[in-house]
Design a protein around this motif. Structure first.
Motif, short mmCIF file in Angstrom:
data_model
loop_
_atom_site.label_atom_id
_atom_site.label_comp_id
_atom_site.label_asym_id
_atom_site.label_seq_id
_atom_site.Cartn_x
_atom_site.Cartn_y
_atom_site.Cartn_z
N ASP A 150 96.35 -9.42 88.56
CA ASP A 150 96.37 -9.66 86.85
C ASP A 150 96.88 -10.86 86.53
O ASP A 150 97.27 -11.75 87.33
N ARG A 151 96.72 -11.12 85.15
CA ARG A 151 97.40 -12.43 84.72
C ARG A 151 98.27 -12.19 83.70
O ARG A 151 98.10 -11.55 82.61
N ILE A 152 99.70 -12.29 83.75
CA ILE A 152 100.77 -12.07 83.02
C ILE A 152 100.64 -13.24 81.66
O ILE A 152 100.58 -14.18 82.10
N VAL A 153 100.96 -12.61 80.53
CA VAL A 153 100.79 -13.36 79.54
C VAL A 153 102.27 -13.46 78.87
O VAL A 153 102.64 -14.30 78.44
N ARG A 154 102.95 -12.47 78.98
CA ARG A 154 104.14 -12.19 78.27
C ARG A 154 105.30 -11.40 78.82
O ARG A 154 104.74 -10.02 79.42
N ILE A 155 106.53 -11.53 79.00
CA ILE A 155 107.55 -10.47 79.33
C ILE A 155 108.47 -10.58 78.22
O ILE A 155 109.08 -11.66 78.03
N PHE A 156 109.08 -9.52 77.84
CA PHE A 156 110.05 -9.53 76.71
C PHE A 156 110.79 -8.40 76.80
O PHE A 156 110.22 -7.35 77.07
N GLY A 157 112.17 -8.44 76.80
CA GLY A 157 112.91 -7.38 76.93
C GLY A 157 114.35 -7.63 76.94
O GLY A 157 115.08 -8.72 76.85
N ILE A 158 115.06 -6.47 77.25
CA ILE A 158 116.70 -6.66 77.23
C ILE A 158 116.80 -6.55 78.90
O ILE A 158 116.62 -5.67 79.82
N LEU A 272 116.95 -10.08 65.97
CA LEU A 272 116.98 -8.99 65.03
C LEU A 272 115.68 -8.16 65.45
O LEU A 272 114.49 -8.76 65.74
N ILE A 273 115.74 -7.13 65.74
CA ILE A 273 114.60 -6.04 66.14
C ILE A 273 114.56 -4.94 65.36
O ILE A 273 115.60 -4.34 64.96
N ASP A 274 113.39 -4.66 64.58
CA ASP A 274 113.29 -3.39 63.55
C ASP A 274 113.75 -2.20 64.26
O ASP A 274 113.72 -2.10 65.48
N ARG A 275 114.49 -1.26 63.62
CA ARG A 275 115.25 -0.15 64.29
C ARG A 275 114.05 0.91 64.70
O ARG A 275 114.60 1.97 65.35
N ASP A 276 112.85 0.62 64.06
CA ASP A 276 111.82 1.51 64.66
C ASP A 276 111.02 1.04 66.14
O ASP A 276 110.18 1.88 66.78
N HIS A 277 111.39 -0.25 66.30
CA HIS A 277 110.89 -0.68 67.42
C HIS A 277 111.60 -0.06 68.87
O HIS A 277 112.53 0.13 69.05
N PRO A 278 110.83 0.14 69.95
CA PRO A 278 111.19 0.86 71.20
C PRO A 278 112.51 0.03 71.63
O PRO A 278 113.30 0.90 72.12
N LEU A 279 112.55 -0.95 71.59
CA LEU A 279 113.71 -1.81 72.28
C LEU A 279 115.08 -1.48 71.42
O LEU A 279 116.19 -1.70 72.01
N ALA A 280 114.76 -1.03 70.28
CA ALA A 280 115.87 -0.72 69.30
C ALA A 280 116.76 0.56 69.97
O ALA A 280 117.91 0.76 69.89
N SER A 281 115.95 1.53 70.38
CA SER A 281 116.64 2.65 71.11
C SER A 281 116.84 2.38 72.64
O SER A 281 116.97 3.50 73.35
N VAL A 282 117.26 1.40 73.13
CA VAL A 282 117.59 0.98 74.41
C VAL A 282 119.24 0.92 74.32
O VAL A 282 119.78 0.04 73.57
N HIS A 283 119.99 1.97 74.74
CA HIS A 283 121.19 2.12 74.44
C HIS A 283 122.28 1.84 75.73
O HIS A 283 121.56 1.93 76.96
N ASN A 286 121.40 0.30 79.54
CA ASN A 286 120.08 0.16 79.92
C ASN A 286 119.50 -1.16 79.64
O ASN A 286 119.89 -1.67 78.81
N ASN A 287 118.47 -1.24 80.54
CA ASN A 287 117.63 -2.41 80.10
C ASN A 287 116.23 -1.92 79.94
O ASN A 287 115.70 -0.77 80.49
N ALA A 288 115.27 -2.63 79.28
CA ALA A 288 114.02 -2.32 78.89
C ALA A 288 112.96 -3.62 79.17
O ALA A 288 113.56 -4.65 78.48
N VAL A 289 112.04 -3.67 79.93
CA VAL A 289 111.07 -4.73 79.95
C VAL A 289 109.65 -4.48 79.70
O VAL A 289 109.17 -3.61 80.37
N PHE A 290 109.10 -5.38 78.67
CA PHE A 290 107.86 -5.17 78.44
C PHE A 290 106.83 -6.22 79.04
O PHE A 290 107.57 -7.36 78.97
N VAL A 291 106.16 -5.71 79.79
CA VAL A 291 105.24 -6.77 80.47
C VAL A 291 103.77 -6.57 79.93
O VAL A 291 103.20 -5.53 79.83
#
Ligand code: NDP
Ligand code: HSE
Length: 434
Positions: A150-158, A272-283, A286-291
């Motif tokens: 595949d072709r990666i466009v973006r990686i974004f996370g904690i 700043l991340i909106d409190r409803d964003h999935p990354l806001a609930s990474v406590h 923990n780490n979380a990475v969106f690809v």
């Protein structure tokens, strides 16, 4: 039981992670032999000080300070010392002797990756580093293998567990930064030099490793725009909470379409991340990475981003695959830098911003501030003015902008800071994840 060939494993380091790797190698020896097709014999463990107090389960007779003798004759060398030297020298010596290397050392890979991968290519050995990014979370193998078509466009996370633990404890439990840092240290999350975590170097090293893999381009730590959490105050966290946001240290690796072809941007900063964003609930740690990949679409990887046992799991996974390769024969998979995409200057990046100003509480201030933003081509999305009850002479203005370039924003902030009615620029934070 099946008779297995024996492979000699040299372990460099018996700290938070190394001690757990040793424990698992010994405790699960039979299981690991069945899984890898080889008996993994822990030949020795390199430490600085063999007499230091250690976990009672760690076999003291395996501790050594003789790196050369330990590496010589090893089939697999696991480097968990951290830092650049002597880790670099030992890893290169291991590869030149034909051993496969497993490492969790992002500092080493983000600064000397090219040299190390070339040394591995020359002898057909493998370098595996699943633990180097986001500890227990499988992210390297998915990028290198599962998404290879595949072709990666973006990686974004904690990608940094200790700073996430600190920011999260300040946000949810109201802990002071120093107390949160002390607990993170006790949990084994921080690097031996904690400024690497706090000033964003660790996250930047991981971003460089992810971007290199995702975009087939040699990205080193110097290519990453970096800002840590040292300037994030309890006040900024409270302000963010009141506005419906949480502050997270983010790593972002992006492919940008340019007039001359693709460019990439790799950056780390608190945002700043909106409190409803999935990354806001990474406590916690923990780490979380969106690809985001062209065909696969968005994927999310989540789990423990630091910790001895958690990281040891990723190390052991690499050890088992290195052992399988030894048994099957053939050369290790080399790193690909075939695309060599240019790095975009940070000034080209656009984001939304939240600017908090302390201003004199007098008529016309909001209009003055709005005028400066408009002249600098930064469009205002929201503006909120509050009067400080304790200091009746000052007020606070919180401005949310539409997307603006870093270049336009930094010019605007410099002008605002020099405006007489602005007594203080309280904070300037990017708003991400929208
Ligand atoms: P520690 O500082 O806890 O342990 C380092 C170990 O290496 C110690 O046993 C130390 O010996 C040994 N060592 C260091 N320098 C030398 C030297 N010059 N000669 C001989 N031995 C040496 O580190 P961690 O276990 O936390 O981390 C190890 C690696 O894993 C690092 O690269 C880190 O970035 C990475 N990592 C760590 C994670 C974590 O959560 N901790 C998660 C993911 C990756 P002695 O015991 O005698 O001092
Ligand atoms: N110090 C690192 C962190 C360890 O806090 O994420 C895991 O790489």
């Amino acid at each position: 039981m099946t008779e297995h060939r024996t492979l000699r494993v040299a372990l460099l380091g018996a700290g938070s992670v190394g001690s757990q790797v040793a424990r698992l190698l010994l405790a699960h020896a039979d299981d690991l032999a069945e899984r890898s097709g080889a008996r993994l014999e822990l030949a020795g463990i390199l430490v600085r000080n063999p007499d230091a107090p250690r976990d009672a389960e760690l076999p003291r007779e395996l501790l050594t300070t003789d790196a050369e003798a330990l590496i010589l004759g090893a089939d697999i060398v696991i480097e968990l010392m951290g830092g650049i030297e002597p880790a670099r020298t030992h890893v290169l010596a291991a590869l030149r002797s034909g051993a496969d290397v497993v490492t969790g050392n992002k500092a080493l890979l983000a600064t000397h990756g090219a040299e190390i991968f070339e040394a591995a290519d020359q002898v057909g050995a493998s370098v595996s580093y699943e633990a180097a990014v986001a500890a227990a979370i499988p992210i390297i193998r998915p990028l290198r293998d599962s998404l290879a078509g595949d072709r990666i466009v973006r990686i974004f996370g904690i990608v940094n567990g200790s700073t996430n633990f600190i920011l999260d404890s300040m946000d949810r439990e109201g802990l002071a930064a120093e107390d949160a840092q002390r607990i993170a240290t006790e949990l084994g999350y921080l690097e031996a030099d904690p400024t690497l975590d706090l000033e964003g170097y660790d996250a930047a090293q991981k971003a460089a490793i992810l971007a290199s893999l995702a975009f087939h381009t040699q990205v080193s730590i110097e290519d990453v725009h970096r800002q840590g959490i040292e300037s994030v105050t309890a006040g900024m966290i409270a302000d963010a909470r009141r506005a419906g946001y949480v502050i997270k240290l983010l790593a972002i690796c992006e492919r940008l379409g340019g007039a001359e072809g693709d460019e990439i941007s790799v950056r780390v900063y608190p945002a700043l991340i909106d409190r409803d964003h999935p990354l806001a609930s990474v406590h916690g740690g923990n780490n979380a990475v969106f690809v985001e990949a062209e065909a696969a679409g968005p994927l999310m990887f989540y789990g423990a981003g630091a910790g001895g046992a958690q990281t040891a799991s990723a190390v052991l996974g690499d050890v088992v695959s290195a052992a399988r390769r030894h048994i099957a024969g053939g050369v290790g998979i080399g790193e690909s830098a075939r695309q060599s995409l240019p790095i975009a200057p940070i000034g080209r990046i656009t984001t939304r911003y939240q600017i908090t100003l302390e201003v004199e509480d007098q008529p016309g201030v909001l209009a003055t501030v709005a005028g400066i933003l408009s002249e600098e081509n930064v469009s205002v999305a929201t503006a909120l003015q509050t009067v400080d009850a304790d200091e009746a002479a000052t007020a606070r203005i919180v401005i949310g902008t539409h997307r603006a370039s870093e270049e336009a924003l930094s010019g605007t902030v410099a002008r605002l800071a020099g405006t007489p009615v602005v007594t203080r620029v309280v904070s300037v934070l990017r708003v991400e994840g929208e």
